[in-house]
Motif scaffolding. Structure first.
Motif, mmCIF file in Angstrom:
data_model
loop_
_atom_site.group_PDB
_atom_site.id
_atom_site.type_symbol
_atom_site.label_atom_id
_atom_site.label_comp_id
_atom_site.label_asym_id
_atom_site.label_seq_id
_atom_site.Cartn_x
_atom_site.Cartn_y
_atom_site.Cartn_z
ATOM 1 N N MET A 38 -1.126 9.706 1.753
ATOM 2 C CA MET A 38 -0.357 9.079 2.831
ATOM 3 C C MET A 38 -1.259 8.613 3.971
ATOM 4 S SD MET A 38 3.051 11.454 3.091
ATOM 5 C CE MET A 38 4.105 11.731 1.683
ATOM 6 N N GLU A 39 -2.262 9.398 4.300
ATOM 7 C CA GLU A 39 -3.207 8.976 5.331
ATOM 8 C C GLU A 39 -3.822 7.631 4.953
ATOM 9 O OE1 GLU A 39 -4.085 10.112 8.233
ATOM 10 O OE2 GLU A 39 -4.048 12.299 8.334
ATOM 11 N N GLY A 40 -4.255 7.502 3.704
ATOM 12 C CA GLY A 40 -4.857 6.257 3.252
ATOM 13 C C GLY A 40 -3.870 5.110 3.221
ATOM 14 N N ALA A 77 3.346 1.568 5.146
ATOM 15 C CA ALA A 77 4.205 2.605 5.727
ATOM 16 C C ALA A 77 5.493 2.800 4.943
ATOM 17 C CB ALA A 77 4.525 2.257 7.179
ATOM 18 N N GLU A 78 6.017 1.727 4.326
ATOM 19 C CA GLU A 78 7.264 1.862 3.569
ATOM 20 C C GLU A 78 7.067 2.745 2.340
ATOM 21 O OE1 GLU A 78 10.506 0.930 4.086
ATOM 22 O OE2 GLU A 78 9.701 0.651 6.114
ATOM 23 N N THR A 79 5.904 2.636 1.699
ATOM 24 C CA THR A 79 5.617 3.515 0.571
ATOM 25 C C THR A 79 5.533 4.964 1.029
ATOM 26 O OG1 THR A 79 4.437 1.757 -0.595
ATOM 27 C CG2 THR A 79 3.989 4.000 -1.295
ATOM 28 N N VAL A 80 4.919 5.201 2.183
ATOM 29 C CA VAL A 80 4.842 6.550 2.746
ATOM 30 C C VAL A 80 6.246 7.086 3.026
ATOM 31 C CG1 VAL A 80 4.067 7.918 4.721
ATOM 32 C CG2 VAL A 80 2.545 6.212 3.701
ATOM 33 N N LYS A 81 7.103 6.257 3.577
ATOM 34 C CA LYS A 81 8.466 6.697 3.880
ATOM 35 C C LYS A 81 9.199 7.110 2.602
ATOM 36 C CE LYS A 81 12.638 5.274 6.403
ATOM 37 N NZ LYS A 81 13.263 4.198 7.210
ATOM 38 N N HIS A 85 12.122 7.578 -5.222
ATOM 39 C CA HIS A 85 11.325 6.529 -4.605
ATOM 40 C C HIS A 85 9.923 6.452 -5.214
ATOM 41 C CE1 HIS A 85 14.385 5.928 -1.517
ATOM 42 N NE2 HIS A 85 14.504 7.250 -1.503
ATOM 43 N N PRO A 86 9.282 5.283 -5.122
ATOM 44 C CA PRO A 86 7.917 5.129 -5.650
ATOM 45 C C PRO A 86 6.925 6.032 -4.934
ATOM 46 C CG PRO A 86 8.926 2.991 -5.187
ATOM 47 C CD PRO A 86 9.816 4.019 -4.580
#
Length: 368
Positions: A100-102, A109-113, A79-80
């Motif tokens: 991830m906080e930023g 949120a999808e990038t964090v996931k 994933h990216p």
């Protein structure tokens, strides 16, 4: 994570990046999307101006890294992810918590996931998340933050289904520390078992690199294998590895052996193409590491330079004992095979360094 790391050209990143864009050999990348010139409340003009100078790449590892892992020091992730700074091409575990906080503050949120899923996959594969996404970090594990990362994500999204599906993997990471990173401490008659940050360091391995499809005026000869002495000169060895795999976006692929002196050395590079260039993966030039190893005879691989502490990318292969270069050039490897190609290259050299045929390397990488 400061405001500047979320901003570029005076705009706030609020759109998820899209996969599949072309990039370097190992990566696809894209600037985040900036739909509106939005200045966050409380962000002064000075901070806003600084933010406009910052550029953060969203990266995704290409399938070639999964298909040919022996050619890359990079660890594949599906994933990216977003790197902690402009000079990085891989994620780093602890830095990713603040990234991830930023991202969550920026509604990504999808990038964090996806980044969380990368880490979960690593736990499933290796039992822990390494310090960074390179094979030489696999024995180096930082204290676990994955559960805290998941907590931040679930608090923001309420995606309890994702937590439920992966809670067993989170437990695996904690088990790695309780089972493999613990120490018993006796104090005042009592015994305590503590988890500790500990690296069972065995020293770096000596990688084997290849220069493939070597040719003279287009006539193919074959390949050369190099064994690197990473235990003695790890920084120079890593520079050569990265330039051979091309993982920084540039390197020896398509380079030339442009200065060949029979009975002395054969020099190669990819910048000036005449023995006057040089570009390292650290900066334009970097310092000598040490002079422990000597130029003891044919097949020794060494850094070329323009004087002390001027290393870039130029390297040379010795074709004879060159003791007068000792303590002036850093030795970092040797030829494993094919000696016949080295001899053939010599036959097209001259005393004035020029070559009668164009000696090229079409491809290169890491064999093991």
């Amino acid at each position: 994570m400061g405001t500047a790391t979320l901003l570029h050209q005076g705009r706030c990143s609020r759109a998820e990046p899209k996969p599949g864009l072309p990039g370097s050999k190992a990566y696809s990348w894209q600037e985040p999307l900036y739909p509106s010139p939005f200045q966050p409340p409380g962000c002064g003009k000075a901070a806003w101006g600084l933010g406009s100078l910052c550029l953060f790449f969203w990266l995704q590892v290409k399938p070639e890294v999964l298909q040919h892992p022996e050619r890359f020091s990079l660890i594949y992730s599906q994933h990216p992810f977003i790197v902690p700074g402009g000079r990085f091409l891989e994620f780093y575990y602890w830095d990713s918590y603040w990234v991830m906080e930023g991202l969550l503050l920026s509604e990504m949120a999808e990038t964090v996931k996806g980044m969380l899923q990368n880490f979960l996959d690593l736990v499933q594969t290796y039992g822990h998340v390494p310090n960074g996404a390179r094979v030489y970090y696999l024995q180096r594990s930082q204290p676990p933050l994955l559960t805290l990362m998941m907590d931040r994500y679930v608090t923001y999204t309420n995606d309890t289904a994702f937590l439920r599906d992966n809670i067993g993997t989170l437990a695996l990471e904690l088990a790695f520390w309780t089972e493999n990173r613990n120490i018993s401490v006796n104090l005042w008659g009592k015994s305590y078992v503590l988890n500790r940050y500990y690296v069972p360091y065995r020293g770096p391995s000596d990688p084997t690199m290849f220069f493939d499809d070597i040719a003279a005026d287009g006539e193919p000869w074959g390949h050369i294998l190099f064994k690197l002495f990473a235990d003695e000169v790890p920084k120079i060895a890593e520079n050569f590895c990265a330039l051979s795999t091309g993982e920084k976006g540039f390197g020896y692929k398509g380079s030339y052996f442009c200065r060949i002196i029979p009975g002395f050395t054969s020099r190669g590079d990819f910048t000036g193409l005449c023995g006057t260039g040089g570009k390292s993966t650290y900066e334009e030039k970097f310092d000598d590491e040490n002079f422990i190893l000597k130029l003891t005879g044919p097949d020794i691989l060494s850094m070329a330079n323009a004087g002390l502490n001027t290393h870039g990318s130029q390297v040379f292969i010795c074709t004879a004992r060159t003791e007068r270069l000792d303590s002036k050039h850093v030795v970092f490897g040797q030829v494993k095979d094919d000696r016949d190609i080295i001899t053939a290259m010599e036959s097209f050299g001259s005393r004035d360094c020029t070559t009668s045929k164009e000696i090229t390397t079409a491809d290169c990488g890491q064999l093991e």
